[in-house]
Enzyme design. Structure first.
Site: not given
Ligand code: CP3
Length: 345
Positions: A26, A30, A39, A76, A150
């Protein structure tokens, strides 16, 4: 540059380096102001991930800022469910959502949309052209079990209980879901490789929630099949397996999946892993992301402990899981300097 001169790729091919190459799971994300800015401009995660120019830029941001040895494709693991026909959204602060959840909707009723993956391949091609020659380019996909959690639940869940129960209750339907993910994942990774990635990682983030028998069935077997089939299609491209939370089952995973390298999460004692894993198999990991968040001597001690654990084994330095969004940039700089002992940084 010949592959042998790329330090990270060399380690994946079995070479040991005294200063381990480093990248962070990652690493594009962010905690970087330049990521947050782009973003916001693009209007959200999915818009960013499906815009090859922007996604390539985000992939390159941490390379420019820190000079990591590896760049990981910005995308992703949930792009595969999206291409299998579920709707995908990332609400701010609430995590991903897939609809309809397969716990009460048939896989067969979804309309496949493989063209949704095309921007990813375009991103790969752009990054491959722009990366510094010494940087290794990593592609990735989620492993079938983790992706299925998921797809079945429709969102993240604490203990994947809904999906574990589904797998017992209707094994045939669950096997069909896992099979569909597996097929598309082999294709997806092969296409990433054709477009320019030099190694791939299989993220099985929820491998830790399964009983040993279910771990064999839903983690080891599908990952082994992906590895076998990908090696047939793309010989010589290293595959990193990351069965997060596998603990003592790491040895069975290493033997059964036989990846080129294995990722260790932060709960694994690296000294134990060095003794338990096949001799010479490269490992990746496994600093606690919270030690990186904390910084200072906590960080230094954590780094030194990981560095000392693999005196002979090929090792890639990484975290045990993804970098947290509140991690100070100064701590990342301190980490890199310590791993490289300031000799290369
Ligand atoms: O490592 C990288 O820098 C490459 C990009 C990458 C992302 N997701 C970008 C992302 C990778 C390799 C992933 C993998 C991923 N995605 C996993 C496996 C690794 C892991 O963390 O266990 C999983 C389980 C996912 C699913 C996912 N995607 C979740 C649960 C979330 C929401 C939680 C969160 O961190 O926000 C995402 C969103 C996501 N994927 C973000 C990023 C940068 C944050 C989106 C944003 O900008 O708001």
């Amino acid at each position: 540059m010949p592959t042998s001169l790329k330090p990270l790729l060399g380690v994946l091919e079995g070479r040991r380096l005294d200063v381990p190459p480093i990248w962070l799971m990652r690493q594009a994300g962010r905690y970087l102001p330049e990521y947050r800015a782009l973003r916001a401009e693009k209007g959200g995660f999915l818009a960013l991930a499906t815009d090859p120019e922007a996604a390539a830029e985000v992939t390159l941001q941490p390379i420019r800022r820190f000079g990591f040895d590896g760049a990981i494709l910005f995308s992703d693991i949930l792009m595969v469910p999206w291409a299998l026909g579920q709707d995908l959204s990332f609400g701010v602060g609430e995590g991903p959502r897939l609809t309809p959840p397969l716990v009460d909707h048939a896989l067969g009723a979804l309309e496949r949309a493989p063209e949704r993956l095309e921007p990813v391949y375009a991103t790969v091609a752009r990054v491959a052209r722009a990366l510094p020659t010494e940087t290794t380019f990593l592609g990735f996909a989620g492993s079938p079990w983790t992706v299925a959690t998921y797809m079945v639940n429709g969102s993240g869940s604490k203990d994947q209980g809904e999906t574990r129960a589904f797998a017992y209750r209707d094994e045939a339907a669950f096997a069909e879901i896992v099979g569909a993910i597996l097929e598309l994942t082999v294709e997806y990774l092969a296409r990433q490789i054709t477009a320019g990635v030099e190694a791939v990682q299989l993220f099985d983030s929820w491998a830790g929630s399964l009983s040993p028998e279910q771990f064999e069935r839903w983690v080891i077997a599908p990952n082994a099949e992906i590895v076998t089939r990908l090696r047939e299609r793309c010989p010589g491209v290293p595959i990193i397996g990351f069965p997060k939370g596998a603990g003592a089952k790491l040895a069975a995973y290493a033997a059964g999946v036989a990846p080129d390298a294995i990722g260790l999460d932060e709960t694994v004692d690296p000294v134990w892993a060095d003794g338990a894993l096949p001799a010479g198999m490269p490992v990746q990991g496994n600093l606690d992301p919270l030690a990186l968040l904390t910084g200072g001597e906590t960080l230094d001690r954590g780094v030194d402990r990981v560095l000392a654990a693999f005196p002979e084994r090929p090792h890639l330095f990484n975290l045990g899981h993804g970098i947290g969004q509140h991690t100070p940039i100064a701590n990342v700089e301190r980490l890199i300097a310590r791993v490289r002992r300031d000799v290369r940084g």
